[in-house]
Design a protein around this motif. Sequence first.
Motif, PDB file in Angstrom:
ATOM      1  N   LEU A   1       0.828  -1.204   0.000  1.00 63.99           N
ATOM      2  CA  LEU A   1       0.000   0.000   0.000  1.00 63.99           C
ATOM      3  C   LEU A   1       0.864   1.256   0.000  1.00 63.99           C
ATOM      4  N   ALA A   2       1.930   1.251   0.785  1.00 63.33           N
ATOM      5  CA  ALA A   2       2.831   2.407   0.821  1.00 63.33           C
ATOM      6  C   ALA A   2       3.480   2.610  -0.548  1.00 63.33           C
ATOM      7  N   LYS A   3       3.840   1.508  -1.201  1.00 56.21           N
ATOM      8  CA  LYS A   3       4.458   1.575  -2.526  1.00 56.21           C
ATOM      9  C   LYS A   3       3.526   2.250  -3.536  1.00 56.21           C
ATOM     10  N   HIS A   4       2.223   2.030  -3.368  1.00 60.22           N
ATOM     11  CA  HIS A   4       1.226   2.634  -4.257  1.00 60.22           C
ATOM     12  C   HIS A   4       0.720   3.979  -3.731  1.00 60.22           C
ATOM     13  N   ALA A   5       1.371   4.510  -2.693  1.00 59.35           N
ATOM     14  CA  ALA A   5       1.004   5.800  -2.091  1.00 59.35           C
ATOM     15  C   ALA A   5      -0.457   5.842  -1.648  1.00 59.35           C
TER      16      ALA A   5
ATOM     17  N   THR B   1      -3.272   5.940   1.159  1.00 58.93           N
ATOM     18  CA  THR B   1      -3.490   6.369   2.540  1.00 58.93           C
ATOM     19  C   THR B   1      -4.308   5.298   3.248  1.00 58.93           C
TER      20      THR B   1
ATOM     21  N   THR C   1      -4.985   3.311   7.452  1.00 58.07           N
ATOM     22  CA  THR C   1      -4.682   3.193   8.879  1.00 58.07           C
ATOM     23  C   THR C   1      -4.779   1.719   9.258  1.00 58.07           C
TER      24      THR C   1
ATOM     25  N   VAL D   1      -6.734  -3.160   7.635  1.00 58.79           N
ATOM     26  CA  VAL D   1      -6.352  -1.821   7.187  1.00 58.79           C
ATOM     27  C   VAL D   1      -7.628  -1.112   6.745  1.00 58.79           C
TER      28      VAL D   1
ATOM     29  N   ASP E   1      -9.118   3.359  -3.665  1.00 59.99           N
ATOM     30  CA  ASP E   1      -7.665   3.202  -3.574  1.00 59.99           C
ATOM     31  C   ASP E   1      -7.283   1.723  -3.588  1.00 59.99           C
TER      32      ASP E   1
END
Length: 150
Positions: free
Chosen positions: A2-6, A8, A10, A128, A134
């Motif tokens: 998820l971070a790799k795909h930017a 957002t 939690t 998550v 997204d």
Amino acid sequence: MLAKHAVTFTVHTYAYDPDAQRTGLQAAEALGEHPSRVLKTLMAEVDGKPVCAIVPSDAEVSMKKLAAAFGGKSAQMMKPADAERLTGYKVGGISPFGQMRKVPVALETSALAHDLVFINGGQRGLQVRLSPHDAMAALDAVSAALIADA
């Protein structure tokens, strides 16, 4: 992933109950969320090829609709041991994100009505929270009506 795909998101944890009959509903209750916002990840096969379906935890998947979503003739649920081997995750903690092998993914259309949904984060008791749009983009998923008629 998820971070790799930017994306957002939690992270939310809850007390996983290994004896729960329906882990998705147990997750919704533990998180204090409506079951339609807590999505379950199901591994299946369409015409013998692996696919991933993401649907609300209080819904049942129509095998006919699942097959149609991927342009196939028939669908069946994947055996738990096969799902674990394919994804690298344990049943009850299978996430559509970061699976060992990328497979086609379909997201139940009704989930797109929510601003935010919960999807398993790859461990039992870990969810998550993110936008379903997204999630679709990160997974290169299709949107389809997958729920069996009540």
